[in-house]
Design a protein around this motif. Structure first.
Motif, PDB file in Angstrom:
ATOM      1  N   MET A  32      17.993  31.095  57.079  1.00 25.34           N
ATOM      2  CA  MET A  32      17.283  31.305  58.333  1.00 25.34           C
ATOM      3  C   MET A  32      18.238  31.817  59.410  1.00 25.34           C
ATOM      4  N   ILE A  33      19.441  31.230  59.474  1.00 24.86           N
ATOM      5  CA  ILE A  33      20.438  31.688  60.445  1.00 24.86           C
ATOM      6  C   ILE A  33      20.832  33.130  60.160  1.00 24.86           C
ATOM      7  N   GLN A  34      20.972  33.482  58.885  1.00 25.44           N
ATOM      8  CA  GLN A  34      21.286  34.868  58.516  1.00 25.44           C
ATOM      9  C   GLN A  34      20.171  35.812  58.965  1.00 25.44           C
ATOM     10  N   TRP A  35      18.925  35.382  58.807  1.00 24.64           N
ATOM     11  CA  TRP A  35      17.786  36.208  59.216  1.00 24.64           C
ATOM     12  C   TRP A  35      17.785  36.406  60.723  1.00 24.64           C
ATOM     13  N   LEU A  36      18.012  35.337  61.483  1.00 22.57           N
ATOM     14  CA  LEU A  36      18.069  35.446  62.939  1.00 22.57           C
ATOM     15  C   LEU A  36      19.195  36.383  63.378  1.00 22.57           C
ATOM     16  N   THR A  37      20.306  36.324  62.662  1.00 19.69           N
ATOM     17  CA  THR A  37      21.438  37.203  62.967  1.00 19.69           C
ATOM     18  C   THR A  37      21.082  38.653  62.667  1.00 19.69           C
ATOM     19  N   ALA A  38      20.489  38.885  61.498  1.00 19.61           N
ATOM     20  CA  ALA A  38      20.126  40.244  61.102  1.00 19.61           C
ATOM     21  C   ALA A  38      19.106  40.862  62.051  1.00 19.61           C
ATOM     22  N   LYS A  39      18.248  40.023  62.630  1.00 21.92           N
ATOM     23  CA  LYS A  39      17.235  40.509  63.560  1.00 21.92           C
ATOM     24  C   LYS A  39      17.760  40.662  64.980  1.00 21.92           C
ATOM     25  N   GLY A  40      19.014  40.275  65.219  1.00 23.40           N
ATOM     26  CA  GLY A  40      19.616  40.459  66.534  1.00 23.40           C
ATOM     27  C   GLY A  40      19.387  39.349  67.521  1.00 23.40           C
TER      28      GLY A  40
END
Length: 304
Positions: free
Chosen positions: A291-299
């Motif tokens: 989830m943290i990776q997804w939030l990072t990838a989405k900016g």
């Protein structure tokens, strides 16, 4: 002091003799002891009924990271509990610790619950059929609520208004809480995911989340998705009746509308989800990191 050194020595020898998986578990538990947090602020929401008991009135609890580590992202946590109770310790307090350590503000939401008055199964009704992941078409418009009734649906709508009010309040206090107004979203667990989805569907502009994460929580009402719907992250396991099929249906509604969605359908895990040590035993253990990776990838979080 001599006894302290003796105990530390004993623990160190015990720890070194553990296998790698058990070492991870012990370190994970020690981490949460050191990460314990308490809410800095509590606000009642305007959606509450003045006649309600104070212990039941909708509110938010605000958990802020250290100012120097805040990255501007804020997540409204919608805890699970089948719309009857709230899994506050796991879904709010522990998640707030996890998020604060990563510079993310955590906002625990206490929303309206179904305390009776027709919330149970209607007299003479049968249990709804169990739908597995291979039949998402059984849930038109991603409505995975197994048993609609007027009272239960009214509670979901009230809870959605609570969630909308929570986003509005976070935006109103964004400057004070070191939060960016365009980096505010939901993480809903189980029934809380249904609340977050319903709130997103009914939100006014100031209440609209910038992202939506649902963990093991399908929609409890029909959805109408537009192309500008916020990015959606879904996390669940494949073998849970109704939930898995409902979340596949939700993913498809987002994609049919041309909106952004990502689905993590774990095949070897367990649920409902909570923070878990990553021992390598199941893939579900990594959901929070992903989830943290997804939030990072989405900016929504800076890539450090």
């Amino acid at each position: 002091m001599r006894n302290f050194h003796y105990i530390c020595g004993k623990f160190l020898r015990y720890f070194m003799n553990l296998g790698d998986s058990m070492k991870k578990v012990v370190l994970f538990c020690m981490l949460f002891v050191s990460m314990s947090v308490s809410a800095q602020k509590q606000y009642f929401l305007p959606t509450g009924d003045g006649s309600m008991d104070e212990k039941e009135r909708p509110l938010i609890e605000v958990y802020l990271p250290k100012k120097e580590s805040a990255n501007g992202c804020a997540i409204v946590l919608c805890p699970g509990g089948a719309m009857r109770w709230l899994s506050w310790e796991n879904d709010v307090v522990r998640m707030a610790s996890f998020l604060n350590e990563r510079g993310i503000a955590a906002i625990g939401l206490r929303y309206h619950l179904n305390k009776g008055g027709g919330g149970g199964m209607p007299q003479g009704a049968q249990m709804p059929p169990m739908v597995d992941v291979t039949h998402p078409e059984r849930f038109p418009q991603a409505d995975a609520n197994p048993m609609h009734n007027a009272h239960g649906d009214s509670i979901i709508r009230l809870a959605a208004k609570d969630a909308n009010a929570a986003i509005r309040m976070v935006r109103e206090h964004a400057g004070e809480w070191n939060i960016s107004k365009d980096k505010i979203g939901y993480l809903g667990f189980s029934a809380g995911g249904g609340v977050a989805i319903a709130a997103t569907m009914s939100a006014e502009a100031i209440e609209r989340p910038d992202f939506l994460c649902t963990c093991y929580g399908p929609s409890l009402m029909p959805v109408t998705v537009t192309a500008d719907a916020p990015p959606l992250l879904i996390m669940t396991r494949a073998d849970h009746p109704n939930v898995a099929a409902g979340l596949v249906a939700l993913f498809m509604e987002w994609k049919k509308a041309g909106a952004n969605a990502e689905l993590h359908m774990y095949g070897d895990g367990r649920g409902p989800y909570e923070l878990m040590p990553e021992t390598g035993a199941t893939t579900t253990e990594s959901w929070s990191r992903q989830m943290i990776q997804w939030l990072t990838a989405k900016g929504f979080i800076a890539n450090k």
